[in-house]
Design a protein around this motif. Structure first.
Motif, PDB file in Angstrom:
ATOM      1  N   ILE A   1      71.550 -33.564  72.244  1.00 27.37           N
ATOM      2  CA  ILE A   1      72.035 -32.836  71.063  1.00 27.37           C
ATOM      3  C   ILE A   1      72.187 -31.354  71.379  1.00 27.37           C
ATOM      4  O   ILE A   1      73.124 -30.688  70.917  1.00 27.37           O
ATOM      5  CB  ILE A   1      71.058 -33.043  69.887  1.00 27.37           C
ATOM      6  CG1 ILE A   1      70.983 -34.524  69.525  1.00 27.37           C
ATOM      7  CG2 ILE A   1      71.466 -32.213  68.678  1.00 27.37           C
ATOM      8  CD1 ILE A   1      69.970 -34.842  68.448  1.00 27.37           C
ATOM      9  N   ARG A   2      71.279 -30.857  72.198  1.00 26.91           N
ATOM     10  CA  ARG A   2      71.314 -29.448  72.565  1.00 26.91           C
ATOM     11  C   ARG A   2      72.549 -29.149  73.415  1.00 26.91           C
ATOM     12  O   ARG A   2      72.947 -29.959  74.254  1.00 26.91           O
ATOM     13  CB  ARG A   2      70.049 -29.132  73.353  1.00 26.91           C
ATOM     14  CG  ARG A   2      69.736 -27.670  73.501  1.00 26.91           C
ATOM     15  CD  ARG A   2      68.437 -27.536  74.267  1.00 26.91           C
ATOM     16  NE  ARG A   2      67.999 -26.165  74.355  1.00 26.91           N
ATOM     17  CZ  ARG A   2      67.003 -25.771  75.114  1.00 26.91           C
ATOM     18  NH1 ARG A   2      66.347 -26.648  75.843  1.00 26.91           N
ATOM     19  NH2 ARG A   2      66.650 -24.498  75.147  1.00 26.91           N
ATOM     20  N   HIS A   3      73.184 -28.030  73.176  1.00 28.66           N
ATOM     21  CA  HIS A   3      74.376 -27.586  73.905  1.00 28.66           C
ATOM     22  C   HIS A   3      75.560 -28.522  73.698  1.00 28.66           C
ATOM     23  O   HIS A   3      76.505 -28.506  74.499  1.00 28.66           O
ATOM     24  CB  HIS A   3      74.088 -27.468  75.407  1.00 28.66           C
ATOM     25  CG  HIS A   3      72.905 -26.632  75.760  1.00 28.66           C
ATOM     26  ND1 HIS A   3      72.809 -25.305  75.426  1.00 28.66           N
ATOM     27  CD2 HIS A   3      71.757 -26.939  76.411  1.00 28.66           C
ATOM     28  CE1 HIS A   3      71.659 -24.822  75.866  1.00 28.66           C
ATOM     29  NE2 HIS A   3      71.002 -25.798  76.455  1.00 28.66           N
TER      30      HIS A   3
ATOM     31  N   SER B   1      72.727 -29.569  81.528  1.00 25.81           N
ATOM     32  CA  SER B   1      73.912 -29.373  82.354  1.00 25.81           C
ATOM     33  C   SER B   1      74.935 -30.464  82.092  1.00 25.81           C
ATOM     34  O   SER B   1      74.610 -31.545  81.593  1.00 25.81           O
ATOM     35  CB  SER B   1      73.544 -29.351  83.844  1.00 25.81           C
ATOM     36  OG  SER B   1      73.113 -30.631  84.264  1.00 25.81           O
ATOM     37  N   ILE B   2      76.176 -30.132  82.437  1.00 25.44           N
ATOM     38  CA  ILE B   2      77.255 -31.111  82.444  1.00 25.44           C
ATOM     39  C   ILE B   2      78.089 -30.869  83.689  1.00 25.44           C
ATOM     40  O   ILE B   2      78.405 -29.719  84.031  1.00 25.44           O
ATOM     41  CB  ILE B   2      78.126 -31.030  81.173  1.00 25.44           C
ATOM     42  CG1 ILE B   2      79.241 -32.081  81.237  1.00 25.44           C
ATOM     43  CG2 ILE B   2      78.699 -29.646  80.965  1.00 25.44           C
ATOM     44  CD1 ILE B   2      80.012 -32.227  79.935  1.00 25.44           C
TER      45      ILE B   2
ATOM     46  N   GLY C   1      74.789 -19.619  79.581  1.00 25.04           N
ATOM     47  CA  GLY C   1      74.830 -20.509  80.731  1.00 25.04           C
ATOM     48  C   GLY C   1      75.621 -19.932  81.885  1.00 25.04           C
ATOM     49  O   GLY C   1      76.108 -18.797  81.846  1.00 25.04           O
ATOM     50  N   THR C   2      75.750 -20.727  82.932  1.00 23.48           N
ATOM     51  CA  THR C   2      76.545 -20.349  84.109  1.00 23.48           C
ATOM     52  C   THR C   2      77.513 -21.484  84.415  1.00 23.48           C
ATOM     53  O   THR C   2      77.214 -22.664  84.212  1.00 23.48           O
ATOM     54  CB  THR C   2      75.650 -20.102  85.332  1.00 23.48           C
ATOM     55  OG1 THR C   2      74.868 -21.276  85.599  1.00 23.48           O
ATOM     56  CG2 THR C   2      74.722 -18.922  85.085  1.00 23.48           C
ATOM     57  N   LEU C   3      78.688 -21.123  84.921  1.00 28.35           N
ATOM     58  CA  LEU C   3      79.718 -22.098  85.267  1.00 28.35           C
ATOM     59  C   LEU C   3      80.039 -21.964  86.743  1.00 28.35           C
ATOM     60  O   LEU C   3      80.322 -20.866  87.232  1.00 28.35           O
ATOM     61  CB  LEU C   3      80.973 -21.869  84.427  1.00 28.35           C
ATOM     62  CG  LEU C   3      82.091 -22.893  84.626  1.00 28.35           C
ATOM     63  CD1 LEU C   3      81.680 -24.235  84.039  1.00 28.35           C
ATOM     64  CD2 LEU C   3      83.395 -22.404  83.995  1.00 28.35           C
TER      65      LEU C   3
ATOM     66  N   SER D   1      75.630 -25.139  83.560  1.00 30.46           N
ATOM     67  CA  SER D   1      74.186 -25.361  83.444  1.00 30.46           C
ATOM     68  C   SER D   1      73.559 -24.262  82.609  1.00 30.46           C
ATOM     69  O   SER D   1      74.058 -23.129  82.556  1.00 30.46           O
ATOM     70  CB  SER D   1      73.542 -25.407  84.829  1.00 30.46           C
ATOM     71  OG  SER D   1      73.784 -24.204  85.539  1.00 30.46           O
ATOM     72  N   PHE D   2      72.436 -24.607  81.978  1.00 34.52           N
ATOM     73  CA  PHE D   2      71.723 -23.696  81.095  1.00 34.52           C
ATOM     74  C   PHE D   2      70.247 -23.727  81.434  1.00 34.52           C
ATOM     75  O   PHE D   2      69.706 -24.777  81.788  1.00 34.52           O
ATOM     76  CB  PHE D   2      71.915 -24.098  79.624  1.00 34.52           C
ATOM     77  CG  PHE D   2      73.307 -23.930  79.122  1.00 34.52           C
ATOM     78  CD1 PHE D   2      73.671 -22.810  78.397  1.00 34.52           C
ATOM     79  CD2 PHE D   2      74.267 -24.898  79.387  1.00 34.52           C
ATOM     80  CE1 PHE D   2      74.960 -22.651  77.943  1.00 34.52           C
ATOM     81  CE2 PHE D   2      75.559 -24.745  78.938  1.00 34.52           C
ATOM     82  CZ  PHE D   2      75.916 -23.612  78.209  1.00 34.52           C
ATOM     83  N   PRO D   3      69.563 -22.583  81.313  1.00 37.98           N
ATOM     84  CA  PRO D   3      68.106 -22.592  81.506  1.00 37.98           C
ATOM     85  C   PRO D   3      67.452 -23.516  80.486  1.00 37.98           C
ATOM     86  O   PRO D   3      67.919 -23.665  79.347  1.00 37.98           O
ATOM     87  CB  PRO D   3      67.705 -21.124  81.279  1.00 37.98           C
ATOM     88  CG  PRO D   3      68.965 -20.344  81.487  1.00 37.98           C
ATOM     89  CD  PRO D   3      70.084 -21.230  81.062  1.00 37.98           C
TER      90      PRO D   3
END
Length: 378
Positions: free
Chosen positions: A286-288, A320-321, A352-354, A369-371
């Protein structure tokens, strides 16, 4: 009359009214001049005092005459010459009135103190106020063998401090106004960027799928008319969805979810005859969800439009995705155009970072991705 000219006129009126309020303290010198026995001395004194009041009001009017209503500082910060010329004129008129009123005119130095406080920045105001105290509150008294006039010294200091404080308040208020105006302009610009980015992402994905399905329907018209009609029905549905998406985006109501974009990705990849390996829609974080949905939308659009891939894989974790394909990678500059650039900005804006990188076995890998500790923005 434009806004700028009207603003200048308002400030001129303010300067004149602000100075005129202080003119009430000229009543005492006028009264003393009126009581002079010599008619010529009386007329001369009254004329000089009236001229001083007019000069004082003119000083403020002249100070604000060149200030701009929005971009310029308010109150204006003139050069030292602009401050000293009105002060010199006031000092000359005080000296002229001293011919008949003598020490009575020393109290008129308070006007000069207030003008210094309003017109001069602190680095000039303090030494000018000290010079005024010495010139009017100390030197004349010592020259006649008297002690300094501490009452006058206090009045000069208080007048300069009070009007200087008013100046600081006006400066701070004007700076606050400019800051609020700038924030408003930045907010408008940011909203325009958001709408432009969302419209690009929505139409880029939808039109890509529509193009692929239209090409497929054209090939199937003679071979499988029923399948061709099904594909064209999907084209109509996608066109309607794209139109609705643009409308809701402009209205600020567009909602993107990972589950919804997975369904769209499955349709788009199937239409492009690209084998898809997608996660189960029942086991999604659910998050992000929103930003993951945008990443998936733009990445799949990129795969369908530019990659030439035969296989696309999507992996999703709570933080992350990853979307990877076996196509041409980033050799084609079109693959790193405005869509992926806007996607990078969107991911970074949410913390996040891509990462965009070619895979060793061929193709492109997109990883957002996200912390683990970052909070999902509302």
């Amino acid at each position: 009359m434009d806004v700028e000219e009207e603003g200048i006129r308002r400030r001129r009126r303010f300067g004149a009214v602000f100075a005129a309020v202080w003119a009430v303290y000229l009543i005492e010198p006028l009264r003393r001049g009126w009581e002079l026995d010599n008619p010529m001395a009386r007329v001369y004194t009254l004329a000089v005092i009236v001229a001083f009041g007019a000069c004082y009001i003119w000083s403020y009017w002249r100070l604000v005459a060149g200030s701009r209503p929005v971009s310029g500082a308010w109150p204006p910060s003139p050069d030292l010459r602009t401050v000293l010329i009105p002060l010199a004129a006031q000092a000359v008129l005080i000296a002229a009135a001293a011919v008949t009123l003598h020490s009575v005119v020393l109290s008129m130095s308070v006007y000069m103190a207030s003008y210094i406080g309003f017109s001069a920045p602190v680095r000039w105001a303090i030494p000018l106020e000290l010079a005024l105290i010495v010139a009017f509150g100390v030197v004349p008294q010592l020259a006649t063998g008297q002690s300094p006039d501490y009452g006058l010294i206090q009045s000069i200091a208080l007048a300069g401090f009070a009007v200087g404080g008013i100046r600081v308040i006006l400066v701070r208020n004007h700076q606050l106004y400019l800051a609020r105006k700038q924030l408003t302009e930045l907010a408008v610009a940011e909203e325009r960027l958001r709408v432009g980015r969302d419209v690009h992402d929505i139409l880029g994905h939808s039109l890509t799928v529509i193009t692929v399905k239209t090409e497929l329907a054209q090939r199937l018209i003679d071979l499988d008319p029923d399948r061709a009609r099904t594909e064209m029905a999907d084209v109509e549905r996608l066109a309607r969805e794209a139109l609705a998406g643009v409308r809701t985006t402009v209205g600020g109501l567009r909602e993107v979810s990972l589950a919804g974009e997975l369904a769209n990705a499955r349709t788009a990849l199937r239409a492009a005859e690209i084998e898809a390996e997608l996660p189960d829609s029942d086991d999604l974080p659910i998050r992000h969800s929103v930003v993951f949905g945008w990443v998936l939308r733009e990445s799949v659009t990129n795969v369908v439009r530019h990659s030439g891939a035969a296989h696309c894989q999507v992996r999703v974790t709570p933080t992350s995705i990853e979307v990877s394909d076996d196509g041409v990678g980033m050799n084609d500059s079109a693959r790193t155009g405005s869509g992926l650039s806007g996607l990078r900005e969107r991911v970074q804006a949410t913390g996040g970072t891509l990462i965009l990188a070619n895979r060793p076995e061929g193709g492109l890998r997109v990883l957002a991705s996200f912390p683990a500790t970052i909070k999902e923005p509302e």
